[in-house]
Design an enzyme around this catalytic site. Structure first.
Site, short mmCIF file in Angstrom:
data_model
loop_
_atom_site.label_atom_id
_atom_site.label_comp_id
_atom_site.label_asym_id
_atom_site.label_seq_id
_atom_site.Cartn_x
_atom_site.Cartn_y
_atom_site.Cartn_z
N ASN A 10 0.87 -1.18 0.00
CA ASN A 10 0.00 0.00 0.00
C ASN A 10 0.90 1.23 0.00
O ASN A 10 1.49 1.55 1.02
CB ASN A 10 -0.89 -0.05 1.25
CG ASN A 10 -1.71 1.21 1.43
OD1 ASN A 10 -1.77 2.05 0.52
ND2 ASN A 10 -2.34 1.34 2.59
N TRP A 11 0.99 1.86 -1.14
CA TRP A 11 1.94 2.97 -1.29
C TRP A 11 1.39 4.29 -0.75
O TRP A 11 2.10 5.30 -0.78
CB TRP A 11 2.36 3.10 -2.77
CG TRP A 11 3.17 1.92 -3.25
CD1 TRP A 11 3.66 0.90 -2.47
CD2 TRP A 11 3.57 1.63 -4.60
NE1 TRP A 11 4.34 0.00 -3.26
CE2 TRP A 11 4.31 0.43 -4.57
CE3 TRP A 11 3.39 2.27 -5.83
CZ2 TRP A 11 4.85 -0.15 -5.72
CZ3 TRP A 11 3.93 1.70 -6.98
CH2 TRP A 11 4.66 0.51 -6.92
N LYS A 12 0.16 4.29 -0.32
CA LYS A 12 -0.45 5.47 0.32
C LYS A 12 -0.16 6.73 -0.52
O LYS A 12 -0.14 6.66 -1.74
CB LYS A 12 0.06 5.60 1.76
CG LYS A 12 -0.14 4.30 2.55
CD LYS A 12 0.06 4.47 4.03
CE LYS A 12 -0.14 3.12 4.72
NZ LYS A 12 -0.22 3.22 6.17
N HIS A 99 -9.78 1.02 4.47
CA HIS A 99 -8.52 1.24 5.19
C HIS A 99 -8.78 2.21 6.35
O HIS A 99 -9.53 3.17 6.22
CB HIS A 99 -7.46 1.80 4.25
CG HIS A 99 -6.09 1.77 4.87
ND1 HIS A 99 -5.69 2.71 5.79
CD2 HIS A 99 -5.07 0.90 4.76
CE1 HIS A 99 -4.47 2.41 6.20
NE2 HIS A 99 -4.07 1.31 5.58
N GLU A 101 -7.13 4.56 7.58
CA GLU A 101 -6.83 5.97 7.35
C GLU A 101 -7.99 6.65 6.62
O GLU A 101 -8.27 7.83 6.84
CB GLU A 101 -5.51 6.10 6.58
CG GLU A 101 -4.32 5.75 7.47
CD GLU A 101 -3.06 5.32 6.75
OE1 GLU A 101 -3.00 5.39 5.51
OE2 GLU A 101 -2.12 4.87 7.44
N GLU A 171 -5.88 -5.28 10.07
CA GLU A 171 -4.88 -4.24 10.33
C GLU A 171 -5.24 -3.52 11.63
O GLU A 171 -6.03 -2.57 11.61
CB GLU A 171 -4.86 -3.22 9.19
CG GLU A 171 -4.44 -3.80 7.86
CD GLU A 171 -3.82 -2.73 6.96
OE1 GLU A 171 -2.66 -2.90 6.56
OE2 GLU A 171 -4.49 -1.72 6.69
N GLY A 177 1.88 1.93 10.91
CA GLY A 177 2.84 3.03 10.86
C GLY A 177 3.48 3.35 12.20
O GLY A 177 4.15 4.37 12.35
N SER A 217 2.90 -2.40 10.35
CA SER A 217 4.34 -2.43 10.62
C SER A 217 4.99 -3.75 10.23
O SER A 217 5.88 -4.24 10.92
CB SER A 217 4.62 -2.09 12.10
OG SER A 217 4.20 -0.77 12.37
N GLY A 239 4.63 1.24 5.03
CA GLY A 239 5.92 1.93 5.01
C GLY A 239 7.04 1.14 4.35
O GLY A 239 7.86 1.71 3.62
P1 PGA Z 1 2.43 0.12 7.75
O1 PGA Z 1 1.02 0.35 7.00
O2 PGA Z 1 3.04 -1.12 7.17
O3 PGA Z 1 3.22 1.35 7.44
O4 PGA Z 1 2.12 -0.04 9.19
C1 PGA Z 1 0.17 -0.73 6.71
C2 PGA Z 1 -1.08 -0.22 6.05
O5 PGA Z 1 -1.54 0.86 6.39
O6 PGA Z 1 -1.66 -0.90 5.18
#
Ligand code: PGA
Length: 260
Positions: A10-12, A99, A101, A171, A177, A217, A239
């Site tokens: 997931n490149w966000k 997600h 976020e 998640e 993150g 993470s 990340g």
């Molecule tokens: P992260 O993000 O690996 O940076 O914790 C995972 C995600 O949000 O899908």
């Protein structure tokens, strides 16, 4: 692991189209050289602006591309929205939905996540439904209840065949993150809740077939151990997915973990 593992990046909101295409090319070269896609599925989720370039960079391989967020609308007067139908026509095969976020920033509800999942399915995309509890909810002993509510909110009204097409990402919000990964035992316990919920609500093949991946993470150092758990069928990486060395180390760890 009896299901084919899925490693997703997931490149966000990272990587402009040219950077995203370069990363996709580097990933592709590594996967092609090792025939990785004979063994596991790998998908990347660039920003909407970069999808076109990344699809181009992945053309002719099994490296799959997904969209990070799509609305429930196929088209129309919805300024700022993305549509699953357009993502599909651009060459995406996956759609991330729910997600944390997006739930946080767009105040997306379980019902809206469900509508986005249905729109993705109608467009021919494979939904990757994200669920997970906050730290407060975990501390209050609400993990089961939160996961079950998010599952029923997003999947209600779908046929068993449609649910079987989805993948689910567990998640935990407190692990995203933060550098704090759920332990394999914590993750397995949550994945078992998801699997049990699927088994309770659908014919047996759904619970057997649906891949439940862990996100939060993830790095190469914890991938192998996570993937040894019986109900962890892959990883969703944030990340550590935006540079080739860190993502490919995770991909390679996943291949090793599923070797007979
Ligand atoms: P992260 O993000 O690996 O940076 O914790 C995972 C995600 O949000 O899908």
């Amino acid at each position: 692991m009896s299901r084919r593992p899925l490693v997703a990046g997931n490149w966000k909101l990272h990587l402009a189209p040219s950077e995203a295409a370069a990363l996709a090319s580097a990933i592709r070269a590594h996967l092609d050289a090792r025939a990785t896609l004979d063994v596991i599925d790998v998908a990347v989720f660039p920003t909407a602006f970069a999808v076109d370039r990344v699809v181009g960079a992945c053309a002719g391989t099994g490296l799959q591309v997904g969209t990070q967020w799509t609305s429930a609308h196929p088209s129309g007067a919805f300024t700022g929205a993305n549509a699953a139908t357009i993502a599909r026509r651009m060459g995406c095969t996956w759609a991330l939905a729910g997600h944390s976020e997006v739930r946080r920033d767009l105040r997306e509800t379980d019902e809206q996540v469900g509508a986005a999942v249905r729109a993705a399915l109608s467009a021919g995309l494979l939904p990757l439904l994200c669920i997970g509890e906050t730290l407060d909810q975990r501390d209050a002993g609400q993990v089961h209840a939160v996961l079950e509510q998010q599952l029923s909110g997003a999947l209600t009204g779908l046929t068993a065949d449609q649910v079987a097409t989805c993948a689910i990402a567990y998640e935990p919000v407190w692990a995203i993150g933060t550098g704090r990964t759920a332990s394999p035992a914590e993750a397995q316990a949550a994945h078992a809740v998801v699997r049990a919920w699927l088994r309770a609500h659908y014919p047996a093949f759904v619970g057997e077939q649906v891949r439940i991946v862990y996100g939060g993470s993830v790095k190469a150092e914890n991938t192998t151990e996570l993937l040894q758990a019986p109900d962890i069928d892959g990883v969703l990486v944030g990340g550590a997915s935006i540079t080739a060395p860190s993502f490919l180390a995770i991909v390679d760890a996943a291949v090793t973990a599923c070797a007979p």
